[in-house]
Write an enzyme that holds these catalytic residues in place. Structure first.
Site, PDB file in Angstrom:
ATOM      1  N   ASN A  65      -4.618   5.767  -7.374  1.00 38.08           N
ATOM      2  CA  ASN A  65      -5.252   7.094  -7.322  1.00 38.08           C
ATOM      3  C   ASN A  65      -4.291   8.204  -7.733  1.00 38.08           C
ATOM      4  O   ASN A  65      -4.099   9.184  -7.019  1.00 38.08           O
ATOM      5  CB  ASN A  65      -5.868   7.369  -5.949  1.00 38.08           C
ATOM      6  N   LEU A  70       2.721   6.446  -4.835  1.00 38.68           N
ATOM      7  CA  LEU A  70       3.947   6.994  -5.444  1.00 38.68           C
ATOM      8  C   LEU A  70       3.684   8.282  -6.222  1.00 38.68           C
ATOM      9  O   LEU A  70       4.608   8.930  -6.683  1.00 38.68           O
ATOM     10  CB  LEU A  70       4.600   5.960  -6.367  1.00 38.68           C
ATOM     11  N   ARG A  71       2.414   8.592  -6.454  1.00 40.44           N
ATOM     12  CA  ARG A  71       1.953   9.858  -7.065  1.00 40.44           C
ATOM     13  C   ARG A  71       2.276  10.013  -8.540  1.00 40.44           C
ATOM     14  O   ARG A  71       1.514  10.650  -9.245  1.00 40.44           O
ATOM     15  CB  ARG A  71       2.496  11.083  -6.301  1.00 40.44           C
ATOM     16  N   HIS A 123     -10.673   0.262   0.516  1.00 38.12           N
ATOM     17  CA  HIS A 123     -10.593   1.387   1.452  1.00 38.12           C
ATOM     18  C   HIS A 123     -11.982   1.486   2.090  1.00 38.12           C
ATOM     19  O   HIS A 123     -12.925   1.939   1.446  1.00 38.12           O
ATOM     20  CB  HIS A 123     -10.221   2.636   0.653  1.00 38.12           C
ATOM     21  N   ASP A 151       0.593   2.731   3.695  1.00 36.33           N
ATOM     22  CA  ASP A 151      -0.241   3.860   3.224  1.00 36.33           C
ATOM     23  C   ASP A 151       0.608   5.130   3.122  1.00 36.33           C
ATOM     24  O   ASP A 151       0.138   6.236   3.435  1.00 36.33           O
ATOM     25  CB  ASP A 151      -1.463   4.087   4.116  1.00 36.33           C
ATOM     26  N   HIS A 188       0.833  -1.211   0.000  1.00 35.91           N
ATOM     27  CA  HIS A 188       0.000   0.000   0.000  1.00 35.91           C
ATOM     28  C   HIS A 188       0.869   1.263   0.000  1.00 35.91           C
ATOM     29  O   HIS A 188       1.127   1.858   1.045  1.00 35.91           O
ATOM     30  CB  HIS A 188      -0.898  -0.019   1.240  1.00 35.91           C
TER      31      HIS A 188
HETATM   32  O1  DOR Z   1      -4.933   9.431   4.240  1.00 35.98           O
HETATM   33  C1  DOR Z   1      -5.021   8.911   3.155  1.00 35.98           C
HETATM   34  N1  DOR Z   1      -4.349   9.398   2.080  1.00 35.98           N
HETATM   35  N2  DOR Z   1      -5.802   7.834   2.994  1.00 35.98           N
HETATM   36  C2  DOR Z   1      -6.074   7.326   1.779  1.00 35.98           C
HETATM   37  O2  DOR Z   1      -6.810   6.385   1.702  1.00 35.98           O
HETATM   38  C3  DOR Z   1      -5.513   7.942   0.563  1.00 35.98           C
HETATM   39  C4  DOR Z   1      -4.288   8.676   0.864  1.00 35.98           C
HETATM   40  C5  DOR Z   1      -3.835   9.583  -0.272  1.00 35.98           C
HETATM   41  O3  DOR Z   1      -3.878   9.170  -1.424  1.00 35.98           O
HETATM   42  O4  DOR Z   1      -3.409  10.697   0.024  1.00 35.98           O
HETATM   43 ZN    ZN Z   2      -7.086   4.275   1.795  1.00 31.20          ZN
END
Ligand code: DOR
Ligand code: ZN
Length: 452
Positions: free
Chosen positions: A87, A56-57, A171, A314, A53
């Site tokens: 995402n 990496l953006r 999630h 995460d 989880h």
């Molecule tokens: O705090 C979080 N940030 N929870 C998530 O599920 C997504 C993540 C994010 O992509 O910044």
């Molecule tokens: Zn999440």
């Protein structure tokens, strides 16, 4: 890539040995030329950590992290493989986008495994091309950052991944329960007690009814739904970043019935609690929120007992401008790759809740199995196995400094804390991807990490 011999290195189950790394594999040291050596007495050699989880953006525009920076941080944290959440912008929701990430991460400091979106654009309306992405190599699918609220769509997704023994990583956040409250000034991070004792300058009418802004029930109802859908479909659901004792109870129920359910906890939910949010520091804003001390204890015990299968970081880097906002508008998330092992040692190993072999199960072997990469990651430390390894010093400590990071994110919730500083070196397929400066004095005869 030169050979190296580790002398007198500790093994996770106890005992010491000499072992070599050659040609990307663990090797018999007696067959190697004596050259580069590490005096590894007092250190322990673990299989490289695997993170199911990671955010990496890349390829966001103006990204808060890149594949290069994120995997450098991963290597520094002892990870040899990270699963990259979908995402991003654009979302990883097609085979072409999956291939794009694979191409971008060819020479990164950790293996990058793309996770595919469940729904197109993470919109929760239509399924993404799950089969096409699987053909491009994806086995784990997630809309993380969002919960897939439509139960029928979730059931379809589970049937689809069941065809190839894939995994849906969920999630768990009922957005109807959570979002009605999320516009409040705390951005959904305040507890019931705080709401009742500290009235906020709230321009809107209060509708939280004394419950939490992001109530624990919003997690539990989705955990329960997903367990039922795993039972109905027979497909594997993985429950991401569980934060409450109720979720643990629900997973315990699922496991007592041998349902295909696995669960994850983050380092920050193991160490921190919701009192930190009230400092007003948006670093502590995260989804799901930091919860109560009792939740933290339940999560630790569940990780020890195997009710929670793995630690997932995460790791969620954000740009400073997205965090220097009022808490209701700041983005949720905190970084985690560099300190995950330190936090698990602090919260689980040092208090005697788990030993090294169990830590390896939770942070390497099981995440590799869930992610379908157990043929080369999370392998035993044995001659002939791929040299995906992390060498740790279990006694070293550090004061965490948010500016001392290979991640581009500075949203580090551990800043200022005294924590273990375990990771001495990391190898990815025999390539040294991280070396702690403290290892320099122990090395003889070979090139340094910087090639000098
Ligand atoms: O705090 C979080 N940030 N929870 C998530 O599920 C997504 C993540 C994010 O992509 O910044
Ligand atoms: Zn999440």
């Amino acid at each position: 890539m030169s050979d190296i011999i580790l002398r007198q290195v500790g093994l996770p189950g106890g005992g010491t040995t000499d072992i070599g790394i050659s040609g990307g594999l663990l090797a018999d040291p007696d067959r190697l030329q004596p050259g580069d050596q590490i005096d590894a007495s007092g250190l322990i050699l673990l299989p490289g950590l695997v993170d199911l989880h990671t955010h990496l953006r890349e390829p966001d525009a103006d990204p808060a992290e890149t594949i290069a920076s994120g995997t450098a941080a991963a290597a520094r944290g002892g990870f040899t493989a990270v699963f990259a959440m979908a995402n991003t912008n654009p979302v990883t929701d097609s085979a072409a986008r999956v291939r794009g990430i694979q191409a971008r991460s060819q020479s990164s400091s950790a293996e990058v495994v793309p996770i595919g979106a469940i729904s197109q654009g993470l919109a929760g309306l239509e399924l993404a091309d799950i089969v096409g992405m699987h053909q491009a190599g994806v086995t784990v699918f997630s809309d993380d950052g969002h919960c897939l609220m439509n139960s029928q769509l979730m059931e379809q997704a589970l049937y689809q991944v069941g065809q190839f023994h894939g995994v849906i990583a969920e999630h768990c956040q009922d957005h109807d329960l959570a979002s009605a409250r999320a516009w409040r000034p705390t951005g959904g991070q305040q507890s019931a007690e705080q709401l009742s004792t500290q009235p906020m300058a709230d321009p809107f009418p209060t509708i939280s009814g004394g419950d939490e802004d992001w109530p624990r029930s919003a997690e539990a109802v989705m955990v329960a739904r997903d367990i039922q859908l795993a039972q109905a479909t027979g497909s594997h659901i993985h429950l991401c970043h569980l934060s409450t004792a109720e979720s643990v109870d629900l997973v315990r129920w699922a496991k007592s019935r041998d349902l295909p359910v696995t669960a994850e906890v983050t380092p920050h939910h193991l160490l921190l609690d919701h009192s930190m949010v009230m400092s007003g520091d948006t670093t502590f804003k995260v989804n799901p929120p930091l919860r109560d001390i009792e939740d933290r204890l339940a999560l630790r015990q569940a990780l020890a007992d195997g009710i929670i299968d793995i630690v997932g970081t995460d790791h969620a880097p954000h740009r400073a401008l997205d965090k220097t906002l009022p808490i209701n508008r700041a983005k949720p998330g905190m970084i985690g790759l560099e300190y995950a092992l330190a936090v698990v040692i602090e919260t689980m190993v040092l208090p005697g809740l788990i030993d090294w072999p169990i830590l390896i199960e939770r942070m390497s072997v099981t995440p590799a199995k869930i992610g379908g990469i157990a043929d080369h990651q999370g392998r035993p430390v044995m001659i002939g196995e791929p040299a995906n390894l992390t060498l740790i010093d279990p006694t070293r400590r550090q004061q965490v400094d948010r500016n001392d990071s290979l991640s581009l994110g500075r949203n580090n919730p551990y800043h200022g804390l005294d924590l273990p500083d375990p990771v001495m070196a990391t190898w990815l397929n025999g390539r040294l991807t991280w070396q702690h400066e403290a290892l320099t004095d122990r090395r003889a005869g070979g090139p340094r990490a910087d090639g000098s």
